[in-house]
Design a protein around this motif. Sequence first.
Motif, mmCIF file in Angstrom:
data_model
loop_
_atom_site.group_PDB
_atom_site.id
_atom_site.type_symbol
_atom_site.label_atom_id
_atom_site.label_comp_id
_atom_site.label_asym_id
_atom_site.label_seq_id
_atom_site.Cartn_x
_atom_site.Cartn_y
_atom_site.Cartn_z
ATOM 1 N N ASN A 29 27.776 -5.721 -53.172
ATOM 2 C CA ASN A 29 26.775 -5.536 -54.227
ATOM 3 C C ASN A 29 25.597 -4.725 -53.688
ATOM 4 O O ASN A 29 24.471 -5.219 -53.562
ATOM 5 N N VAL A 30 25.887 -3.486 -53.389
ATOM 6 C CA VAL A 30 24.862 -2.618 -52.801
ATOM 7 C C VAL A 30 25.190 -1.168 -53.157
ATOM 8 O O VAL A 30 26.365 -0.789 -53.207
ATOM 9 N N PHE A 38 15.483 4.149 -50.467
ATOM 10 C CA PHE A 38 14.350 3.234 -50.286
ATOM 11 C C PHE A 38 13.889 3.192 -48.830
ATOM 12 O O PHE A 38 12.696 3.078 -48.555
ATOM 13 N N ILE A 78 13.614 -11.521 -51.676
ATOM 14 C CA ILE A 78 14.841 -10.712 -51.636
ATOM 15 C C ILE A 78 14.499 -9.256 -51.989
ATOM 16 O O ILE A 78 14.027 -8.976 -53.080
ATOM 17 N N GLY A 81 11.182 -4.699 -49.277
ATOM 18 C CA GLY A 81 10.557 -3.378 -49.101
ATOM 19 C C GLY A 81 9.584 -3.410 -47.941
ATOM 20 O O GLY A 81 9.933 -3.817 -46.828
ATOM 21 N N ASP A 100 15.655 -7.407 -46.495
ATOM 22 C CA ASP A 100 15.892 -6.103 -47.137
ATOM 23 C C ASP A 100 16.980 -5.399 -46.318
ATOM 24 O O ASP A 100 16.953 -5.455 -45.085
ATOM 25 N N SER A 123 18.905 -7.608 -44.300
ATOM 26 C CA SER A 123 20.050 -8.194 -44.990
ATOM 27 C C SER A 123 19.976 -7.846 -46.468
ATOM 28 O O SER A 123 18.883 -7.724 -47.032
ATOM 29 N N LEU A 141 11.270 -8.786 -56.551
ATOM 30 C CA LEU A 141 10.447 -7.965 -57.441
ATOM 31 C C LEU A 141 10.875 -6.502 -57.383
ATOM 32 O O LEU A 141 10.744 -5.841 -56.346
ATOM 33 N N VAL A 143 13.947 -5.187 -57.627
ATOM 34 C CA VAL A 143 15.092 -4.992 -56.733
ATOM 35 C C VAL A 143 16.431 -4.990 -57.481
ATOM 36 O O VAL A 143 17.228 -4.051 -57.355
ATOM 37 N N HIS A 146 18.437 -2.275 -59.218
ATOM 38 C CA HIS A 146 18.943 -1.176 -58.380
ATOM 39 C C HIS A 146 20.289 -1.544 -57.751
ATOM 40 O O HIS A 146 20.744 -0.856 -56.837
ATOM 41 N N LEU A 147 20.896 -2.639 -58.198
ATOM 42 C CA LEU A 147 22.159 -3.090 -57.608
ATOM 43 C C LEU A 147 23.301 -2.917 -58.599
ATOM 44 O O LEU A 147 23.082 -2.996 -59.811
HETATM 45 C C1 LIG Z 1 11.669 -0.876 -55.625
HETATM 46 S S1 LIG Z 1 11.956 -1.531 -54.051
HETATM 47 C C2 LIG Z 1 10.994 -3.009 -54.178
HETATM 48 C C3 LIG Z 1 10.511 -3.500 -52.863
HETATM 49 C C4 LIG Z 1 9.539 -4.685 -52.945
HETATM 50 N N1 LIG Z 1 10.121 -5.833 -53.580
HETATM 51 C C5 LIG Z 1 8.285 -4.246 -53.654
HETATM 52 O O1 LIG Z 1 8.149 -4.519 -54.858
HETATM 53 O O2 LIG Z 1 7.449 -3.635 -53.009
HETATM 54 C C6 LIG Z 1 13.605 -2.137 -54.043
HETATM 55 C C7 LIG Z 1 14.038 -2.730 -52.723
HETATM 56 O O3 LIG Z 1 15.327 -3.323 -52.901
HETATM 57 C C8 LIG Z 1 16.047 -3.140 -51.713
HETATM 58 N N2 LIG Z 1 17.486 -3.292 -51.977
HETATM 59 C C9 LIG Z 1 18.373 -2.360 -52.359
HETATM 60 N N3 LIG Z 1 19.616 -2.872 -52.414
HETATM 61 C C10 LIG Z 1 19.502 -4.178 -52.073
HETATM 62 C C11 LIG Z 1 20.436 -5.258 -51.928
HETATM 63 N N4 LIG Z 1 21.745 -5.076 -52.145
HETATM 64 N N5 LIG Z 1 19.971 -6.462 -51.566
HETATM 65 C C12 LIG Z 1 18.639 -6.662 -51.352
HETATM 66 N N6 LIG Z 1 17.714 -5.673 -51.459
HETATM 67 C C13 LIG Z 1 18.144 -4.456 -51.808
HETATM 68 C C14 LIG Z 1 15.671 -1.727 -51.281
HETATM 69 O O4 LIG Z 1 15.975 -1.481 -49.934
HETATM 70 C C15 LIG Z 1 14.192 -1.694 -51.623
HETATM 71 O O5 LIG Z 1 13.377 -2.008 -50.528
#
Ligand SMILES: C[S@@+](CC[C@H](N)C(=O)[O-])C[C@H]1O[C@@H](n2cnc3c(N)ncnc32)[C@H](O)[C@@H]1O
Length: 300
Positions: A29-30, A38, A78, A81, A100, A123, A141, A143, A146-147
């Motif tokens: 799921n990525v 990111f 979770i 960022g 992350d 992670s 928040l 996140v 984007h999955l």
């Molecule tokens: C828009 S950013 C938000 C970061 C942080 N929560 C903030 O609001 O500042 C989305 C974050 O989700 C992370 N992300 C992407 N795929 C993910 C996954 N499968 N599991 C957890 N995090 C993930 C990215 O690496 C990125 O840092």
Amino acid sequence: MIEYNISPKNFISLDGNKIASFVSEADSNVDQDTVDSFGKEWTTFSTFSDEDIRIAGDQYFDIVTDKMIGPASMVLDIGCGTGRWAKYLASRVKFIEAIDPSSAVLSASKLTAGNKNIRITQSGVDVIPFPDESFDFVFSLGVMHHLPDTQDAIQKAANKLKKGGHFLIYLYYSLDNRSLFFRMLFLPVHLLRMIVHRLPHGLKVIVCDILAVILYVPVISLAKLIRFLFPSKLWYKKMPLAYYCDKSFQIIRNDSLDRLGTPLEKRYSRKEIEMMLRKAGFTEVIFSENEPYWHAVARK
Ligand SMILES: C[S@@+](CC[C@H](N)C(=O)[O-])C[C@H]1O[C@@H](n2cnc3c(N)ncnc32)[C@H](O)[C@@H]1O
């Protein structure tokens, strides 16, 4: 902190610290392009002023009460960022495990270096390296839209919560509380995104900076003007980008890159978010009536 329940695949060394890494090619799921994007984004925007973090943090956490978190709470962030929300919350809770999958963990480790009750781990949501039901509060928040599988990610978050614990989530809204005019304005922005997110990172940053100046700033200035002219009304809040009226230019630049430069982005209505939360076993779903839309808290 909470003991890892699996062994790290790797360690990243940073300034004498070691960040445990659990990311693996088997994670399903990525969206790797999004994670890579990111990683680069959070290297470009790795620092935020305390004021920026406080203003936006107060908005994200407006529905989180002292009954949901307190000095004994173990918390999981979770998709942390840069770790800015973990930093925001640190003084109200016992310990925060922030995860992350991207290289943002390096920026997060630096930003939260002064907070002894935050640990950064590399992670994704697929394999969260802590036992089920270990946390009193979980938040994610900006996140899970984007999955590839948002519902599954919400379920994974639910699994890590203790019964009675709370989950705070922010997902991009589908403009479901906006007028037709507002929604039509979004169409050209969406088309722009389809082009911008494909650009190489350096060029993407330049283009998004230019768009922050020629697109965001004029629209935000109009909202500010309406706020100034009609201080007793809340008309300005109906304007696009009114959310940024009290945000710094650094936040506007960052969000321009975030909104226009990310490969995978989905949007959900309030109804859809409530359905996903209930499907994952949550009850007592409370939505904030304030921006950013939609953020909601729910009880397991
Ligand atoms: C828009 S950013 C938000 C970061 C942080 N929560 C903030 O609001 O500042 C989305 C974050 O989700 C992370 N992300 C992407 N795929 C993910 C996954 N499968 N599991 C957890 N995090 C993930 C990215 O690496 C990125 O840092």
